[in-house]
Write a protein that holds these residues in place. Structure first.
Motif, PDB file in Angstrom:
ATOM      1  N   SER A  85       0.844  -1.194   0.000  1.00  0.00           N
ATOM      2  CA  SER A  85       0.000   0.000   0.000  1.00  0.00           C
ATOM      3  C   SER A  85       0.877   1.240   0.000  1.00  0.00           C
ATOM      4  O   SER A  85       2.100   1.158   0.125  1.00  0.00           O
ATOM      5  N   THR A  86       0.238   2.390  -0.104  1.00  0.00           N
ATOM      6  CA  THR A  86       0.977   3.647  -0.136  1.00  0.00           C
ATOM      7  C   THR A  86       1.473   4.073   1.233  1.00  0.00           C
ATOM      8  O   THR A  86       2.312   4.966   1.332  1.00  0.00           O
ATOM      9  N   GLU A 107       1.641  11.442   3.519  1.00  0.00           N
ATOM     10  CA  GLU A 107       0.810  10.915   2.438  1.00  0.00           C
ATOM     11  C   GLU A 107       1.489  11.117   1.089  1.00  0.00           C
ATOM     12  O   GLU A 107       1.537  10.209   0.255  1.00  0.00           O
ATOM     13  N   GLY A 110       4.368   8.813   0.746  1.00  0.00           N
ATOM     14  CA  GLY A 110       3.907   7.455   0.515  1.00  0.00           C
ATOM     15  C   GLY A 110       3.539   7.203  -0.937  1.00  0.00           C
ATOM     16  O   GLY A 110       3.864   6.149  -1.501  1.00  0.00           O
ATOM     17  N   HIS A 111       2.876   8.158  -1.546  1.00  0.00           N
ATOM     18  CA  HIS A 111       2.517   8.000  -2.960  1.00  0.00           C
ATOM     19  C   HIS A 111       3.764   8.044  -3.838  1.00  0.00           C
ATOM     20  O   HIS A 111       3.874   7.278  -4.813  1.00  0.00           O
ATOM     21  N   MET A 114       5.444   4.646  -3.562  1.00  0.00           N
ATOM     22  CA  MET A 114       4.814   3.582  -4.326  1.00  0.00           C
ATOM     23  C   MET A 114       5.118   3.723  -5.809  1.00  0.00           C
ATOM     24  O   MET A 114       5.319   2.722  -6.522  1.00  0.00           O
ATOM     25  N   HIS A 160      -8.080   9.416  -1.088  1.00  0.00           N
ATOM     26  CA  HIS A 160      -7.958   8.035  -1.560  1.00  0.00           C
ATOM     27  C   HIS A 160      -9.214   7.614  -2.313  1.00  0.00           C
ATOM     28  O   HIS A 160     -10.317   8.061  -2.001  1.00  0.00           O
ATOM     29  N   ALA A 188      -3.321   1.994  -6.109  1.00  0.00           N
ATOM     30  CA  ALA A 188      -1.946   1.992  -5.589  1.00  0.00           C
ATOM     31  C   ALA A 188      -1.761   1.039  -4.414  1.00  0.00           C
ATOM     32  O   ALA A 188      -0.980   1.293  -3.504  1.00  0.00           O
ATOM     33  N   SER A 189      -2.483  -0.066  -4.420  1.00  0.00           N
ATOM     34  CA  SER A 189      -2.321  -1.095  -3.392  1.00  0.00           C
ATOM     35  C   SER A 189      -2.698  -2.435  -4.007  1.00  0.00           C
ATOM     36  O   SER A 189      -3.384  -2.501  -5.023  1.00  0.00           O
ATOM     37  N   SER A 389       6.391  -2.604   1.016  1.00  0.00           N
ATOM     38  CA  SER A 389       6.607  -1.407   0.203  1.00  0.00           C
ATOM     39  C   SER A 389       7.244  -0.280   1.005  1.00  0.00           C
ATOM     40  O   SER A 389       8.082   0.468   0.482  1.00  0.00           O
TER      41      SER A 389
END
Length: 464
Positions: A85-86, A107, A110-111, A114, A160, A188-189, A389
């Motif tokens: 996941s992100t 956040e 995290g994106h 990924m 999201h 994105a997961s 991840s």
């Protein structure tokens, strides 16, 4: 007479399903003798592999050595559920709990992480059975609905692509009489084959010129002024910089364990489902799934159509590397019973594999960094899940700190501070024993169990 759980475990192989493959790479040679390196990475799990790759891609001339105590992926990285996941902080709600002021930045990081995760896999042609199927959090009984609603509200507020499902919609996705609702995060997961990912990263690192030594446990580390000297079983490495990617094993300095405790997470995989069994449970979209039980369970489908079902925690005093007890049926019977309660239509199915994996429990439940030997050695670890991840992110920030790079994220609270102290043995084992007993009965019996878990939560561990 054996119970249904005991019967299902009669012919089980007590070894990780992911690692039980004929195409597993042969181990690299152990380090023998003395060598030098510009950078030493200790630990050949995800964090170490990501770090070695990123270090070489940033500077192809940099001489990078990676040592692994066992074989690549045989520590923790070949043992997880393999849901990606992100999140880089063990989930959005955990990020809100520990770093509410940095939530927007985390956040975004995290994106970005990924995107980098996917780019690296594509760039190096890594075949890891990666499926972008999304992830669901499901409410077990109506008591879990407020938690699912809160997760939906939080994810929706932060942009999201999420859908809130009622009981019927949830069971159309994954048919269990326990499930009363869910949140489905679509983008994105998804799911990945953990061992194939690790082996692909291993191949990429070697292709970039990383010098890899397996079966080379670190035996000691000495500060020698401008450099540090790391001793393995049969060799020594002199280097100006060491990245300690030892996560739950907490190797590299005895103080690391004052912030990190090793907890064992148990996992089962079934035999491959028949067509009739697949029809009975649905799961056409193959999402990774977490539930809201106090003793949380997570589940997914494997590439060959088995169900992976995990989540029962255990603790062993002094954190042995591979406890013998977890190679016997007894620790898995409650997990097997939870499986059959979740999927009663699958009663009679057998479990092909059962194993445990080490996770690093901290008061943050997420990656952090510790500095030693005047900054020449950095520990990057603390993953309690979501690490498949997030380990790429942890490796990147750990390298930046080690190299003295002044990045915005290295100045953020998560990178500049440490989790709270955890009591040593035997108090650690005593607290863990009480906590595991409380987790086992909290949902059905409550009472002192809920009170104890509330206390543990106030101390910084979000277990209830």
């Amino acid at each position: 007479m054996q119970t249904r759980a005991e019967l299902a475990l009669n012919d089980t192989t007590f070894f990780p399903f992911w690692l039980d493959r004929q195409d597993a790479p042969a181990p690299a040679a152990a380090l023998v003798g003395a060598t030098r390196a510009d950078l030493l990475v200790v630990g050949g799990g995800y964090t170490g592999l990501w770090a070695a790759i990123q270090a070489k891609e940033a500077d192809p001339a940099r001489d990078v050595v990676l040592i692994e105590a066992d074989r690549i992926a045989h520590g923790a990285s070949g043992r997880p559920g393999g849901i990606v996941s992100t999140s880089v902080m063990h989930g959005l709600s955990n990020a809100q709990r520990i770093f509410p002021g940095d939530l927007e930045a985390l956040e975004a990081l995290g994106h970005d992480n990924m995107a980098g995760f996917q780019s690296t896999i594509e760039r190096h042609g890594i075949e890891a059975d990666l499926e972008w199927t999304g992830e669901m959090t499901v409410a077990v009984s109506k008591d879990g609905l407020p938690a699912v609603q809160a997760e939906y509200d939080l994810h929706h507020a932060h942009g999201h692509d999420v859908e809130l499902l009622d009981a019927q919609q949830t069971r159309e996705q994954l048919n269990s009489p326990l499930f009363e609702g869910a949140i489905w995060s679509r983008k994105a997961s998804g799911i990945v084959h953990p061992a194939r990912l690790a082996w692909g990263l291993r191949r990429a690192a070697i292709a970039l010129g990383v010098r890899l030594y397996e079966l080379s446990p670190m035996k000691g580390i000495e500060d020698q002024g401008a450099t540090v000297l790391v001793r393995t079983r049969d060799g020594v490495i002199r280097t100006p910089r060491v990245l300690l990617c030892t996560n739950a094993f907490a190797s590299g300095h005895r103080r690391i364990r004052s912030r990190v405790a090793m907890v064992r997470d148990r996992i089962l995989t079934t035999e491959p489902l028949t067509t009739e069994q697949r029809t009975a449970i649905g799961w056409a979209n193959r999402q990774g799934v977490y539930d809201t039980r106090t003793q949380l369970n997570y589940m997914r489908l494997t590439p060959d159509g088995r169900i992976l079902f995990g989540g029962r925690l255990g603790y062993f005093m002094n954190s042995p590397r591979d406890p013998e007890t977890d190679r016997t049926p007894e620790p898995y019977t409650r997990l097997a019973e939870a499986f059959f309660t979740t999927f009663p239509q699958l009663e009679g199915i057998r479990f092909s594999h059962a194993w445990s994996g080490p996770i690093a429990l901290t008061t943050r439940m997420a990656v952090h960094f510790q500095s030693y030997h005047g900054g020449k050695a950095i520990y990057a670890g603390g993953y309690s899940g979501f690490g498949v991840s997030a380990s790429r992110f942890g490796a990147r920030v750990g390298l930046a700190k080690l190299m003295g790079e002044d990045l915005p994220e290295t100045r953020m609270e998560f990178a500049a501070t440490e989790p709270n102290w955890i009591p040593p043995e035997p108090f650690r084992a005593l607290g863990a024993k009480i906590t595991m007993a409380a987790l086992d009965g909290a949902d059905s019996k409550g009472g002192w169990r809920n009170a104890w878990l509330s206390l543990v939560t106030r101390l910084g561990f979000p277990l209830s």
